[in-house]
Design a protein around this motif. Structure first.
Motif, PDB file in Angstrom:
ATOM      1  N   MET A  81       0.815  -1.215   0.000  1.00  0.00           N
ATOM      2  CA  MET A  81       0.000   0.000   0.000  1.00  0.00           C
ATOM      3  C   MET A  81       0.851   1.267   0.000  1.00  0.00           C
ATOM      4  N   TRP A  82       2.119   1.164   0.397  1.00  0.00           N
ATOM      5  CA  TRP A  82       3.005   2.322   0.494  1.00  0.00           C
ATOM      6  C   TRP A  82       3.848   2.555  -0.756  1.00  0.00           C
ATOM      7  N   LYS A  83       3.836   1.638  -1.710  1.00  0.00           N
ATOM      8  CA  LYS A  83       4.760   1.747  -2.847  1.00  0.00           C
ATOM      9  C   LYS A  83       4.586   3.038  -3.633  1.00  0.00           C
ATOM     10  N   GLU A  84       3.359   3.426  -3.928  1.00  0.00           N
ATOM     11  CA  GLU A  84       3.133   4.642  -4.712  1.00  0.00           C
ATOM     12  C   GLU A  84       3.549   5.888  -3.931  1.00  0.00           C
ATOM     13  N   ILE A  85       3.199   5.946  -2.659  1.00  0.00           N
ATOM     14  CA  ILE A  85       3.574   7.103  -1.838  1.00  0.00           C
ATOM     15  C   ILE A  85       5.086   7.131  -1.625  1.00  0.00           C
ATOM     16  N   ALA A  86       5.691   5.969  -1.386  1.00  0.00           N
ATOM     17  CA  ALA A  86       7.138   5.909  -1.175  1.00  0.00           C
ATOM     18  C   ALA A  86       7.890   6.413  -2.407  1.00  0.00           C
ATOM     19  N   ALA A  87       7.350   6.150  -3.582  1.00  0.00           N
ATOM     20  CA  ALA A  87       7.999   6.614  -4.819  1.00  0.00           C
ATOM     21  C   ALA A  87       7.972   8.136  -4.926  1.00  0.00           C
ATOM     22  N   LYS A  88       7.009   8.779  -4.278  1.00  0.00           N
ATOM     23  CA  LYS A  88       6.890  10.237  -4.325  1.00  0.00           C
ATOM     24  C   LYS A  88       7.554  10.927  -3.130  1.00  0.00           C
ATOM     25  N   ALA A  89       7.898  10.158  -2.101  1.00  0.00           N
ATOM     26  CA  ALA A  89       8.524  10.729  -0.906  1.00  0.00           C
ATOM     27  C   ALA A  89       9.927  11.229  -1.235  1.00  0.00           C
ATOM     28  N   ASN A  90      10.391  12.186  -0.460  1.00  0.00           N
ATOM     29  CA  ASN A  90      11.744  12.706  -0.656  1.00  0.00           C
ATOM     30  C   ASN A  90      12.803  11.746  -0.144  1.00  0.00           C
ATOM     31  N   SER A  91      12.443  10.981   0.902  1.00  0.00           N
ATOM     32  CA  SER A  91      13.393   9.993   1.415  1.00  0.00           C
ATOM     33  C   SER A  91      12.669   8.913   2.201  1.00  0.00           C
ATOM     34  N   LEU A  92      13.312   7.742   2.235  1.00  0.00           N
ATOM     35  CA  LEU A  92      12.850   6.608   3.032  1.00  0.00           C
ATOM     36  C   LEU A  92      13.960   6.289   4.015  1.00  0.00           C
ATOM     37  N   THR A  93      13.595   6.129   5.275  1.00  0.00           N
ATOM     38  CA  THR A  93      14.568   5.791   6.308  1.00  0.00           C
ATOM     39  C   THR A  93      14.168   4.456   6.911  1.00  0.00           C
ATOM     40  N   TYR A  94      15.096   3.523   6.943  1.00  0.00           N
ATOM     41  CA  TYR A  94      14.885   2.223   7.577  1.00  0.00           C
ATOM     42  C   TYR A  94      15.805   2.177   8.794  1.00  0.00           C
ATOM     43  N   LEU A  95      15.214   2.012   9.963  1.00  0.00           N
ATOM     44  CA  LEU A  95      16.012   2.068  11.188  1.00  0.00           C
ATOM     45  C   LEU A  95      16.671   0.746  11.548  1.00  0.00           C
ATOM     46  N   SER A  96      16.226  -0.349  10.950  1.00  0.00           N
ATOM     47  CA  SER A  96      16.820  -1.657  11.204  1.00  0.00           C
ATOM     48  C   SER A  96      16.642  -2.517   9.957  1.00  0.00           C
ATOM     49  N   GLU A  97      17.504  -3.474   9.781  1.00  0.00           N
ATOM     50  CA  GLU A  97      17.357  -4.401   8.658  1.00  0.00           C
ATOM     51  C   GLU A  97      16.211  -5.384   8.897  1.00  0.00           C
ATOM     52  N   THR A  98      15.990  -5.766  10.151  1.00  0.00           N
ATOM     53  CA  THR A  98      14.972  -6.769  10.462  1.00  0.00           C
ATOM     54  C   THR A  98      14.116  -6.315  11.648  1.00  0.00           C
ATOM     55  N   TYR A  99      12.968  -6.951  11.769  1.00  0.00           N
ATOM     56  CA  TYR A  99      12.070  -6.695  12.899  1.00  0.00           C
ATOM     57  C   TYR A  99      12.742  -7.154  14.190  1.00  0.00           C
ATOM     58  N   TYR A 100      12.501  -6.434  15.265  1.00  0.00           N
ATOM     59  CA  TYR A 100      12.903  -6.861  16.603  1.00  0.00           C
ATOM     60  C   TYR A 100      11.909  -6.258  17.591  1.00  0.00           C
ATOM     61  N   PRO A 101      11.715  -6.889  18.746  1.00  0.00           N
ATOM     62  CA  PRO A 101      10.804  -6.315  19.736  1.00  0.00           C
ATOM     63  C   PRO A 101      11.276  -4.911  20.126  1.00  0.00           C
ATOM     64  N   GLY A 102      10.385  -3.963  20.056  1.00  0.00           N
ATOM     65  CA  GLY A 102      10.735  -2.583  20.386  1.00  0.00           C
ATOM     66  C   GLY A 102      11.073  -1.721  19.184  1.00  0.00           C
ATOM     67  N   CYS A 103      11.050  -2.299  17.972  1.00  0.00           N
ATOM     68  CA  CYS A 103      11.448  -1.510  16.801  1.00  0.00           C
ATOM     69  C   CYS A 103      10.455  -0.382  16.504  1.00  0.00           C
ATOM     70  N   PHE A 104       9.179  -0.581  16.820  1.00  0.00           N
ATOM     71  CA  PHE A 104       8.206   0.485  16.590  1.00  0.00           C
ATOM     72  C   PHE A 104       8.406   1.622  17.592  1.00  0.00           C
ATOM     73  N   TYR A 105       8.753   1.269  18.808  1.00  0.00           N
ATOM     74  CA  TYR A 105       9.084   2.279  19.819  1.00  0.00           C
ATOM     75  C   TYR A 105      10.309   3.083  19.358  1.00  0.00           C
ATOM     76  N   ALA A 106      11.318   2.386  18.836  1.00  0.00           N
ATOM     77  CA  ALA A 106      12.534   3.072  18.363  1.00  0.00           C
ATOM     78  C   ALA A 106      12.193   4.017  17.214  1.00  0.00           C
ATOM     79  N   ARG A 107      11.297   3.594  16.312  1.00  0.00           N
ATOM     80  CA  ARG A 107      10.871   4.464  15.218  1.00  0.00           C
ATOM     81  C   ARG A 107      10.204   5.724  15.765  1.00  0.00           C
ATOM     82  N   ASN A 108       9.312   5.550  16.728  1.00  0.00           N
ATOM     83  CA  ASN A 108       8.612   6.698  17.311  1.00  0.00           C
ATOM     84  C   ASN A 108       9.595   7.648  17.991  1.00  0.00           C
ATOM     85  N   ARG A 109      10.541   7.105  18.736  1.00  0.00           N
ATOM     86  CA  ARG A 109      11.544   7.933  19.420  1.00  0.00           C
ATOM     87  C   ARG A 109      12.386   8.700  18.388  1.00  0.00           C
ATOM     88  N   TYR A 110      12.756   8.044  17.317  1.00  0.00           N
ATOM     89  CA  TYR A 110      13.539   8.700  16.262  1.00  0.00           C
ATOM     90  C   TYR A 110      12.760   9.892  15.713  1.00  0.00           C
TER      91      TYR A 110
END
Length: 140
Positions: A81-110
């Protein structure tokens, strides 16, 4: 001077009948933030409010080409669902290569640590009227 940055936060599940009003309010709030000097907007890459906020922000880029959308994913994935919007975004940031417990919290803190303000949508059964709000962070 550092670019004024604002992030979005809100529910993943939205009531379909409320989306048109929410989108209309988001347009007003985003326009107000742009008028106040915000140029960089961070979105958490989730369904629901994040998706609506990113889509609404991109609609403002025709009028304000200087605004930037950065989508911040907690780990390396791109839901279809994000592919079209991601193509128009100025940048994509990935905070980790893989899922881990707490990764959503880390995203929010970032996102909060990068931001001068937040536009959020909080749905609840009692209390104030339901609407997105722009809240500037206070200086520490």
């Amino acid at each position: 001077m550092k670019t004024k940055t604002c992030c979005f936060s809100g529910h993943r599940e939205l009531y379909p009948e409320k989306i048109p009003l929410l989108e209309k309010e988001l347009h007003k709030i985003i326009a107000d933030c742009i008028e106040k000097g915000y140029r960089r907007f961070l979105c958490g890459g989730a369904k629901g409010f994040d998706f609506l906020a990113a889509k609404t922000l991109l609609a403002h880029q025709n009028t304000y080409p200087e605004i930037q959308l950065e989508i911040v994913f907690p780990y390396h994935y791109l839901p279809s669902m994000w592919k079209e919007i991601a193509a128009k975004a100025n940048s994509l940031t990935y905070l980790s290569e893989t899922y881990y417990p707490g990764c959503f919290y880390a995203r929010n803190r970032y996102m909060v640590s990068q931001s001068h303000g937040i536009i959020y949508y909080l749905e609840k059964e009692t209390g104030a009227p339901l609407a997105p709000c722009a809240v500037p962070k206070t200086a520490a």
